[in-house]
Design an enzyme around this catalytic site. Structure first.
Site, PDB file in Angstrom:
ATOM      1  N   ILE A   1      -4.240  -8.560 -16.626  1.00  0.00           N
ATOM      2  CA  ILE A   1      -4.244  -7.098 -16.699  1.00  0.00           C
ATOM      3  C   ILE A   1      -5.063  -6.677 -15.483  1.00  0.00           C
ATOM      4  O   ILE A   1      -6.284  -6.817 -15.471  1.00  0.00           O
ATOM      5  CB  ILE A   1      -4.843  -6.579 -18.018  1.00  0.00           C
ATOM      6  CG1 ILE A   1      -3.981  -7.008 -19.202  1.00  0.00           C
ATOM      7  CG2 ILE A   1      -4.971  -5.054 -17.966  1.00  0.00           C
ATOM      8  CD1 ILE A   1      -4.484  -6.548 -20.557  1.00  0.00           C
ATOM      9  N   PRO A   2      -4.395  -6.206 -14.435  1.00  0.00           N
ATOM     10  CA  PRO A   2      -5.009  -6.094 -13.106  1.00  0.00           C
ATOM     11  C   PRO A   2      -5.949  -4.900 -12.902  1.00  0.00           C
ATOM     12  O   PRO A   2      -5.675  -4.005 -12.105  1.00  0.00           O
ATOM     13  CB  PRO A   2      -3.795  -6.006 -12.183  1.00  0.00           C
ATOM     14  CG  PRO A   2      -2.762  -5.322 -13.015  1.00  0.00           C
ATOM     15  CD  PRO A   2      -2.983  -5.835 -14.417  1.00  0.00           C
ATOM     16  N   CYS A   3      -7.083  -4.924 -13.578  1.00  0.00           N
ATOM     17  CA  CYS A   3      -8.054  -3.847 -13.418  1.00  0.00           C
ATOM     18  C   CYS A   3      -8.647  -3.821 -12.013  1.00  0.00           C
ATOM     19  O   CYS A   3      -9.163  -2.794 -11.572  1.00  0.00           O
ATOM     20  CB  CYS A   3      -9.144  -3.943 -14.474  1.00  0.00           C
ATOM     21  SG  CYS A   3     -10.043  -5.502 -14.487  1.00  0.00           S
ATOM     22  N   HIS A   4      -8.540  -4.926 -11.286  1.00  0.00           N
ATOM     23  CA  HIS A   4      -9.058  -4.979  -9.915  1.00  0.00           C
ATOM     24  C   HIS A   4      -8.264  -4.082  -8.979  1.00  0.00           C
ATOM     25  O   HIS A   4      -8.727  -3.766  -7.887  1.00  0.00           O
ATOM     26  CB  HIS A   4      -9.056  -6.427  -9.397  1.00  0.00           C
ATOM     27  CG  HIS A   4      -7.710  -7.064  -9.342  1.00  0.00           C
ATOM     28  ND1 HIS A   4      -7.109  -7.620 -10.459  1.00  0.00           N
ATOM     29  CD2 HIS A   4      -6.829  -7.222  -8.322  1.00  0.00           C
ATOM     30  CE1 HIS A   4      -5.923  -8.105 -10.119  1.00  0.00           C
ATOM     31  NE2 HIS A   4      -5.728  -7.873  -8.825  1.00  0.00           N
TER      32      HIS A   4
END
Length: 157
Positions: A119-122
């Site tokens: 889950i690409p919160c970056h």
């Protein structure tokens, strides 16, 4: 619950999951002993993460089971729509979710994302383009964004 510890370019990564899916992927600031035999339930996750770090994977196809509030789940689902190699802002994410005033709540849910990279919160940055807040450390956020960038820094030598 099955758990394993693997090595990644950004440090030891802890993966937790069960038959209902992967519940947690996190990078650690400590040196845990790496897992010798990866539990069968986590093998595909390890394989896909390794492919990601090798530059061979841009999307993940894993059964996920992150635990959080309904609002957090809504934010985490929105994060999964951010394409590889691109970024968005906390403001745009809150607009996408229908409430521009929820920007702090969106940022808070983003920071509680239990599934590092998958889950690409970056991929969420400040409105001014700054690398704001990242639970794994800003140096890791920068590395991940550079890793996904279509514009690779060239060396002169």
């Amino acid at each position: 619950m099955e758990t394993c510890y693997i090595n990644s370019p950004l440090g030891v990564t802890k993966i937790e999951g069960d038959v209902d899916g992967i519940m947690s992927i996190s990078v650690l600031n400590s040196n845990e002993k790496l897992t010798d035999i990866i539990p069968e339930l986590l093998q595909d996750c390890v394989y896909q993460l390794n492919e990601y770090f090798e530059g061979k994977r841009q999307t993940f196809s894993l059964k996920l089971n992150p635990q959080g509030t309904n609002f957090q789940q809504k934010v985490w689902n929105a994060l999964q729509t951010i394409p590889y190699g691109t970024t968005t802002t906390y403001l745009k994410l809150s607009q996408q979710l229908g409430d521009v005033k929820a920007i702090r709540a969106v940022a808070n849910a983003n920071g509680k994302n239990p599934l590092w990279i998958v889950i690409p919160c970056h991929r969420v940055i400040g409105s001014d383009g700054s690398l704001t807040g990242y639970a794994g450390g800003l140096h890791r956020k920068q590395w991940l964004l550079e890793h996904e960038s279509p514009y690779k820094q060239q060396t002169l030598f």
